[in-house]
Structure formats: structure tokens, C-alpha cells
Enzyme design. Structure first.
Site, short mmCIF file in Angstrom:
data_model
loop_
_atom_site.label_atom_id
_atom_site.label_comp_id
_atom_site.label_asym_id
_atom_site.label_seq_id
_atom_site.Cartn_x
_atom_site.Cartn_y
_atom_site.Cartn_z
N ASP A 45 0.87 -1.18 0.00
CA ASP A 45 0.00 0.00 0.00
C ASP A 45 0.90 1.23 0.00
O ASP A 45 2.12 1.12 0.12
CB ASP A 45 -0.90 -0.01 1.25
CG ASP A 45 -1.82 1.20 1.30
OD1 ASP A 45 -2.40 1.56 0.25
OD2 ASP A 45 -1.96 1.82 2.37
N SER A 46 0.28 2.40 -0.07
CA SER A 46 1.07 3.63 -0.02
C SER A 46 1.66 3.87 1.37
O SER A 46 2.65 4.57 1.50
CB SER A 46 0.19 4.82 -0.39
OG SER A 46 -0.89 4.90 0.51
N TYR A 86 -1.22 8.30 -2.33
CA TYR A 86 -1.36 7.94 -3.73
C TYR A 86 -2.60 8.60 -4.36
O TYR A 86 -2.66 8.82 -5.57
CB TYR A 86 -1.52 6.41 -3.88
CG TYR A 86 -0.24 5.60 -3.85
CD1 TYR A 86 0.99 6.19 -3.55
CD2 TYR A 86 -0.28 4.24 -4.13
CE1 TYR A 86 2.16 5.42 -3.52
CE2 TYR A 86 0.88 3.47 -4.11
CZ TYR A 86 2.10 4.06 -3.81
OH TYR A 86 3.24 3.30 -3.80
N GLY A 87 -3.59 8.86 -3.52
CA GLY A 87 -4.92 9.28 -4.02
C GLY A 87 -4.95 10.46 -4.97
O GLY A 87 -5.72 10.46 -5.92
N CYS A 94 -4.71 -1.69 -1.45
CA CYS A 94 -4.79 -0.26 -1.75
C CYS A 94 -5.92 -0.07 -2.75
O CYS A 94 -5.85 -0.59 -3.88
CB CYS A 94 -3.45 0.19 -2.35
SG CYS A 94 -3.48 1.90 -2.92
N THR A 143 -6.71 2.55 -4.30
CA THR A 143 -6.30 3.41 -5.41
C THR A 143 -5.59 2.59 -6.49
O THR A 143 -5.94 2.67 -7.67
CB THR A 143 -5.37 4.52 -4.86
OG1 THR A 143 -6.05 5.17 -3.78
CG2 THR A 143 -5.03 5.52 -5.93
N GLU A 148 -2.40 9.00 8.51
CA GLU A 148 -0.94 8.84 8.54
C GLU A 148 -0.33 9.73 9.61
O GLU A 148 0.73 9.42 10.15
CB GLU A 148 -0.33 9.19 7.16
CG GLU A 148 -0.66 8.19 6.05
CD GLU A 148 0.21 6.94 6.07
OE1 GLU A 148 1.36 7.01 6.53
OE2 GLU A 148 -0.28 5.87 5.64
N CYS A 171 -11.02 2.75 0.71
CA CYS A 171 -9.58 2.98 0.87
C CYS A 171 -9.18 2.18 2.11
O CYS A 171 -9.86 2.27 3.16
CB CYS A 171 -9.32 4.46 1.08
SG CYS A 171 -7.66 4.85 1.67
N THR A 172 -8.09 1.44 2.01
CA THR A 172 -7.72 0.55 3.12
C THR A 172 -7.26 1.31 4.37
O THR A 172 -7.13 0.72 5.43
CB THR A 172 -6.63 -0.43 2.68
OG1 THR A 172 -5.55 0.32 2.10
CG2 THR A 172 -7.16 -1.44 1.67
N HIS A 173 -7.00 2.61 4.23
CA HIS A 173 -6.69 3.40 5.43
C HIS A 173 -7.93 3.58 6.32
O HIS A 173 -7.80 3.73 7.53
CB HIS A 173 -6.21 4.81 5.05
CG HIS A 173 -4.76 4.90 4.69
ND1 HIS A 173 -4.26 4.42 3.50
CD2 HIS A 173 -3.71 5.45 5.36
CE1 HIS A 173 -2.96 4.68 3.45
NE2 HIS A 173 -2.60 5.30 4.57
#
Ligand code: DGL
Length: 269
Positions: free
Chosen positions: A10-11, A42-43, A73, A75, A152, A186-188
Site C-alpha cells: 500500500d502507499s 497515492y490518491g 490499496c 487506489t 498517517e 480505501c484501506t486506510h
């Protein structure tokens, strides 16, 4: 039987939502995780840039001799062409299809909300996957570009006022439209699942792209007879493209003390 590790990327921190589920579902599997923390988020990036990042991230995992590259991810999963995936030397899985399938199964009314990064929402990936399964579905989408930097940055506590205000801004319009199911595309986003749940209320079912992709990875490995089938506990190796410090700190907060492993900085560009 295949003892090679499962690769996940992922990012940044987001793919840890898939790692957490994978480690619970397949406790004897080794997992190699790559978080592209030097280039997160990344978005907002263009399709060409994202394709380049995807290529480099997958190449890194292949160099670690993984048996599966899981794009944890939304994205990357939204823009990575199936034709390229078929040419990879390892199995590949993205989050969009399994997550869309779970949302269709969960929705009572067929009115499904989709949240994700700008690139994900612009690609219509989730919408297209849902409409293939349920042509009469009603879809309401919303890009939530500020969630990733906030997560983040570590603003993940359930009572955090900044993240709660953001969630209200992004999500209340979807609730007012009448969605009964919400894809955390989004996996976040599952990292702030509690905050999201508090805002949308108990009548909206949340579909977690990290969890759904982990379930799909287990099914794929089992179907292809690629499970490790070993006695010892699986080992986790984390790699990041920027300093491991904040990744280890916030990732550790999210994963909890039950998941530990090595964390190393690498260059993939
Ligand atoms: N976690 C990622 C996703 O699922 C990436 C978000 C970002 O870096 O903008 O889309």
C-alpha cells in the site's frame, strides 16, 4: 503447499488493515509488507504515476519471493489493468471486486455509499463492480482526500475532534441520501472505523476493504493450493520507503501488541 510469504503493499499504513485480518485468518503464513511511505498519499496522483508506483511496488514484492501480491490499496486496485496482472510472475489480487461483492450481499435496499481517494472515486471502479453484480443498485460516492493524511499523521483516536469533524463533513451527506451500506474503499479508512461508525450510525453497514481483501486472499490461496501448511507461527516483515519510525509507532498502535515483526527502510524507485 507453498511456503513462500504472502506479499501485501500500500502507499503507507492502510494495507495494515489487510495484514491484521490476514494474520488472524492465516496465522501460520509469513507476510511481507511494503508501505510506500516516501510517496504517500497515492490518491491525488495521475493514472500514469500510479501505474509506475504499482509496477515498482509489485517488483519489490516479487524480489522478496512472494507467492501472491495483494494490492491492499483501493487506489492501485482501481487503476491496475487486469491484463497487466495476468502477466505477473505471481498471483495478484486487488481490493475492489471482493469488497463490492460483500457490499452487494450486505445491502438491504441496494443503496450503497462508496468512499475512497480521489483517484478511486474518479475511476468508478467500485461502482462498475457493483453494477455488474446488481444492475439496479443506487450508488452515492464521495472522495475523502483528507482522511489519508490525517490517519498517517496519527489522528486516529475515537474521540479525536479533527477526524470526527472531517468524517461528519464527508459522510453526513451520504447518510442523508439514505445509504444503508458504506464501502470503506480505501484501506486506510478501517483504521478510523469507530469514528466513521459513530457518524453514520448503527443502521449503516460498514464494508471494510482491508478485511474483504484478506478473506479473498485466503480463498485464492486455498483454491490454488498455495497455503503454507506449517506448524510454527507466521513471521511478519515490514518494509517502508521512508524512515520506519512513525510507521512503526502508528502502525503499532493500530495493529496492537499481538503483531510484531522487523521494519526496514528500502528504496524501490
Ligand atoms: N490506502 C490506499 C487506498 O486504499 C491509498 C491511499 C492514499 O495513499 O491516498 O486507496
Amino acid at each position: 503447499m507453498d511456503k513462500r510469504p504472502i506479499g501485501v503493499f500500500d502507499s503507507g499504513l492502510g494495507g495494515l488493515t489487510a495484514v491484521k485480518e490476514l494474520a488472524a485468518l492465516l496465522p501460520h503464513e509469513d507476510i511481507v509488507y511494503f508501505g510506500d511511505t516516501a510517496r504517500v498519499p497515492y490518491g491525488p496522483r495521475s493514472r500514469d504515476t500510479l501505474l509506475k508506483y504499482a509496477h515498482e511496488d509489485i517488483h519489490f514484492l516479487v524480489s522478496k519471493k512472494v507467492k501472491l501480491a495483494l494490492a491492499a490499496c483501493g487506489t492501485i486496485s482501481s487503476i491496475y489493468p487486469p491484463k497487466l496482472a495476468q502477466k505477473l510472475p505471481v498471483s495478484y489480487l486487488g481490493v475492489v471486486e471482493p469488497t463490492a461483492k460483500a457490499a452487494v450481499a450486505a445491502s438491504r435496499t441496494g443503496h450503497i455509499g462508496i468512499i475512497g481517494t480521489r483517484a478511486t472515486i474518479k475511476s468508478n471502479s467500485y461502482a462498475n463492480a457493483i453494477l455488474k453484480l446488481l444492475p439496479q443498485a443506487k450508488l452515492t460516492s464521495m472522495a475523502c482526500p483528507l482522511f489519508v493524511p490525517v490517519i498517517e499523521g496519527g489522528y486516529i483516536d475515537r474521540t479525536n475532534p479533527i477526524t470526527t469533524t472531517l468524517a461528519q463533513e464527508y459522510l453526513l451527506p451520504l447518510v442523508n441520501e439514505g445509504i444503508d451500506t458504506l464501502i470503506l474503499g480505501c484501506t486506510h479508512y478501517p483504521i478510523i472505523r469507530d469514528i466513521i461508525a459513530d457518524v453514520v450510525g448503527p443502521d449503516v453497514v460498514l464494508i471494510d476493504s482491508g478485511r474483504e481483501s484478506a478473506l479473498a486472499a485466503r480463498d485464492l490461496l486455498s483454491r490454488q493450493e498455495l497455503l503454507a501448511e506449517r506448524e510454527r507461527a507466521g513471521r511478519l516483515s515490514f518494509y517502508v520507503s521512508d524512515s520506519p519510525d512513525s510507521f512503526a509507532e502508528i502502525g503499532g498502535l493500530f495493529l496492537g501488541s499481538q503483531l510484531t515483526g522487523t521494519c526496514e527502510q528500502v528504496s524501490v524507485g
